[in-house]
Design a protein around this motif. Sequence first.
Motif, short mmCIF file in Angstrom:
data_model
loop_
_atom_site.label_atom_id
_atom_site.label_comp_id
_atom_site.label_asym_id
_atom_site.label_seq_id
_atom_site.Cartn_x
_atom_site.Cartn_y
_atom_site.Cartn_z
N LEU A 88 1.01 -1.44 -0.02
CA LEU A 88 0.22 -0.03 0.02
C LEU A 88 0.58 1.28 -0.05
O LEU A 88 1.52 1.48 0.70
N CYS A 89 0.42 2.26 -1.20
CA CYS A 89 1.57 3.29 -1.08
C CYS A 89 0.84 4.78 -1.00
O CYS A 89 -0.44 5.08 -1.51
N ILE A 90 0.57 5.08 -0.17
CA ILE A 90 -0.43 6.29 0.07
C ILE A 90 0.76 7.16 0.62
O ILE A 90 1.58 8.04 1.50
N GLU A 91 0.65 8.53 -1.19
CA GLU A 91 1.51 9.56 -0.90
C GLU A 91 2.91 9.11 -0.27
O GLU A 91 3.55 8.22 -1.16
N ASN A 92 4.27 9.52 1.22
CA ASN A 92 4.80 9.01 0.35
C ASN A 92 5.20 7.79 1.37
O ASN A 92 6.44 7.11 1.55
N CYS A 93 4.01 7.10 2.15
CA CYS A 93 4.27 6.54 2.81
C CYS A 93 3.84 5.06 1.86
O CYS A 93 3.12 4.84 1.82
N LEU A 94 4.83 3.77 2.63
CA LEU A 94 5.14 2.32 1.78
C LEU A 94 4.38 1.28 2.71
O LEU A 94 5.77 1.38 3.84
N VAL A 95 3.52 1.07 3.32
CA VAL A 95 3.26 -0.65 4.27
C VAL A 95 3.82 -1.59 2.83
O VAL A 95 2.79 -1.96 1.90
N ASP A 96 4.14 -2.09 3.58
CA ASP A 96 4.25 -3.81 3.23
C ASP A 96 3.50 -4.75 3.44
O ASP A 96 3.43 -4.82 5.01
N GLY A 97 2.37 -5.61 3.38
CA GLY A 97 1.50 -6.57 3.58
C GLY A 97 2.13 -7.58 4.60
O GLY A 97 1.52 -7.85 5.20
N ASP A 98 3.25 -8.27 4.10
CA ASP A 98 4.09 -9.05 4.97
C ASP A 98 4.30 -8.60 6.60
O ASP A 98 4.09 -9.46 7.19
N LEU A 99 4.46 -7.49 6.56
CA LEU A 99 4.35 -6.99 8.27
C LEU A 99 3.88 -6.82 8.74
O LEU A 99 3.79 -6.48 9.52
N VAL A 100 2.17 -7.05 8.34
CA VAL A 100 1.05 -6.18 8.98
C VAL A 100 0.20 -7.74 9.22
O VAL A 100 1.06 -8.84 8.69
N GLU A 101 0.25 -7.76 11.31
CA GLU A 101 -0.36 -8.89 11.40
C GLU A 101 -1.47 -9.50 11.43
O GLU A 101 -2.43 -8.33 10.40
N ALA A 102 -1.44 -10.39 11.12
CA ALA A 102 -2.43 -10.98 10.53
C ALA A 102 -4.38 -10.86 11.20
O ALA A 102 -4.99 -10.29 10.44
N ALA A 103 -3.99 -10.52 12.36
CA ALA A 103 -5.28 -10.14 13.24
C ALA A 103 -5.62 -8.92 12.54
O ALA A 103 -6.84 -9.03 12.61
N LEU A 104 -5.06 -7.91 12.29
CA LEU A 104 -5.54 -6.71 12.18
C LEU A 104 -6.25 -7.30 10.25
O LEU A 104 -7.13 -6.51 10.29
N ARG A 105 -6.12 -7.37 9.96
CA ARG A 105 -6.67 -8.08 8.14
C ARG A 105 -7.60 -9.06 9.00
O ARG A 105 -8.65 -8.65 8.36
N ASP A 106 -7.45 -9.97 10.07
CA ASP A 106 -8.65 -10.81 9.87
C ASP A 106 -10.16 -9.84 10.55
O ASP A 106 -11.22 -9.56 10.07
N ALA A 107 -9.79 -9.05 11.24
CA ALA A 107 -10.29 -7.92 12.08
C ALA A 107 -11.06 -7.29 10.96
O ALA A 107 -12.15 -7.39 10.95
N ALA A 108 -10.25 -6.16 10.12
CA ALA A 108 -10.72 -5.59 8.31
C ALA A 108 -11.58 -6.74 7.49
O ALA A 108 -12.87 -6.18 7.36
N ALA A 109 -11.64 -8.32 7.75
CA ALA A 109 -12.55 -8.73 7.63
C ALA A 109 -13.54 -9.37 7.90
O ALA A 109 -14.81 -9.83 6.77
N GLU A 110 -13.82 -9.41 8.90
CA GLU A 110 -15.14 -9.36 9.81
C GLU A 110 -15.88 -7.95 9.64
O GLU A 110 -16.55 -7.79 10.41
#
Length: 597
Positions: free
Chosen positions: A553-575
């Motif tokens: 995810l690249c928002i303006e100058n900030c780059l997020v690597d999905g491999d470094l995001v906690e799985a719990a955050l993705r699970d919570a978002a999916a729900e």
Amino acid sequence: MTSIEGIFGMLTLGISAFYHDSAACLLEDGRIVGAVQEERFTRRKYDEVLPVNAVRYCLDQVGATMADVDRLAFYEKPSDKLARQQWQAARRTAPSSTGTGAADTELLLREGLHWDRKIYFVSHHRAHAASAFYVSGFDDAAVMVGDAVGEWDTTTFWRGNGNDLSRLGGVSFPHSLGLFYSCATAFLGYRPNSDEYKVMGLASYGEPRYASLLRELVRVDATAGTFELDTEVLDFLTEPDRYQEHLRKLLGVPVRRPGEPVTAQHADIAASTQQVLETSVTELLGWLADRQDSRNLCLAGGVALNCRANAVAFEAGPFHRMYIQPAAGDAGTALGAALCADADHDRPRMERHAMRHAYLGPSYDNAEVARLLTGASIPFTDFTGDEEGLLDTVAAALADGRTVGWFQGRMEFGPRALGARSILADPRSPLTRDRLNKDIKLREEYRPFAPAVLAERAGEFFDMNRPSPFMVDLFRVRRPEDLGAVTHVDGTARVQTVEEALAPRYYGLIERFGRLTGIPVLVNTSFNLSDEPIVCKPVDALRTFLRSSLDLLCIENCLVDGDLVEAALRDAAAEEHVFVAGARAGAASSAELYSFF
């Protein structure tokens, strides 16, 4: 911001609302300073409400309030629309609503926007025509508008010359190319007035075996510039779904219900519908061309979002140049209505400026993005001051097959993502297309993806002799072996040509990817999941990223690597239980909306 706060030029506000895809557009001395659909704020696709969020955004661009606005323009004439609705309701076998009355429409505008002065009510098709011609950059042009229905008009023809926009002819309800296509859309199990683009994509997988039958339903008189539908078969007047049973008998194919498998017969019906539309538009444009000297063409209305019909009709005709405004559907009539109100005002020749890009929506600064990510405990790298590092890192990830949510600058106006709110990927392998459809976009497997290419190198990869900055035109792919992810089954692609002067960071990323791979092309699709609006705010982008399987995810100058995001955050978002730094992705209720003073 174009003005010193409190000091403005002539401000004209255009509104489309109360049917679908409501929007607002603000002009200052004839220049567009902001334009956006309300759905981007409310997160309700094709939202029809009074676009108060969109209005507030537009006013903020010059630090204005409604008290500073000189003219308010609306995209249709409510009394004429009501007359058509009453005529239509009288032909129903069961009682039906006639919709919002003319007085109700005016009251909603006045109360909702705190407006007590004149409202310029612009006919719907004139607003469409103006939205294309007045920003085309052409001194003269032939203009065709096609949609489902305005007040009464369904197809109209115009001559544009300077500030003058003269009507040459038209076709009235219930005879409508848009409604013909929508009937087929519903018959195939999709939502009319929403999913017509799915039928266009499916058409390439079929053969036009039913074209001769469907052509009998659309009788074009090419000598008069008119057509008639067979309303005995396409009977959407007496009962809402009667035409489906008639089409079933005519075609000998059962109506497809939503969610049922798509068969070869369905693809053939889509191909036949598409061919009839293309032939009809081509014949009508031939009539229009014969009645004026201009070889410039402008198209507008929902039918003009059918890129294949646009390309086929243009290439078959005598026109040399074509312009289609990026918000060709009803959202764009907010722009058209404002332009008409400007043109009707008694002042010197209106300054017209070619609309070369669609970046007219909200933007967000990097500090705001960094605060959001930090508050949500999302690890990220901030590339502020390191443009080269950002482009090199993202281009390398794309070349390695990773997918990127790309959020940069002002959001696009209209239905296409054009490099401001896009999902980007490597165009070389068909596996990219399959992954995007199945795992990220969560949509039908037959849906094609569009390529974005450096404008000056487009001819190397696509058979094209005209620019295509808004992704509303279609071209044959020259090197399909190199572009498996963006080459549709029929060998074409809906191309976006990217100019450095208009989108420097987007251009730079494609250029870097080209250095690494030899292919200065990227897959570009809208940054959203199936049946959701394109993301607007950083929190929308983060939420969509967490709910999908996007890699970066690249928002303006900030780059997020999905491999470094906690799985719990993705699970919570999916729900759908994610809350980011106390923010929520939805819009405020009506009681919480902005004051305009």
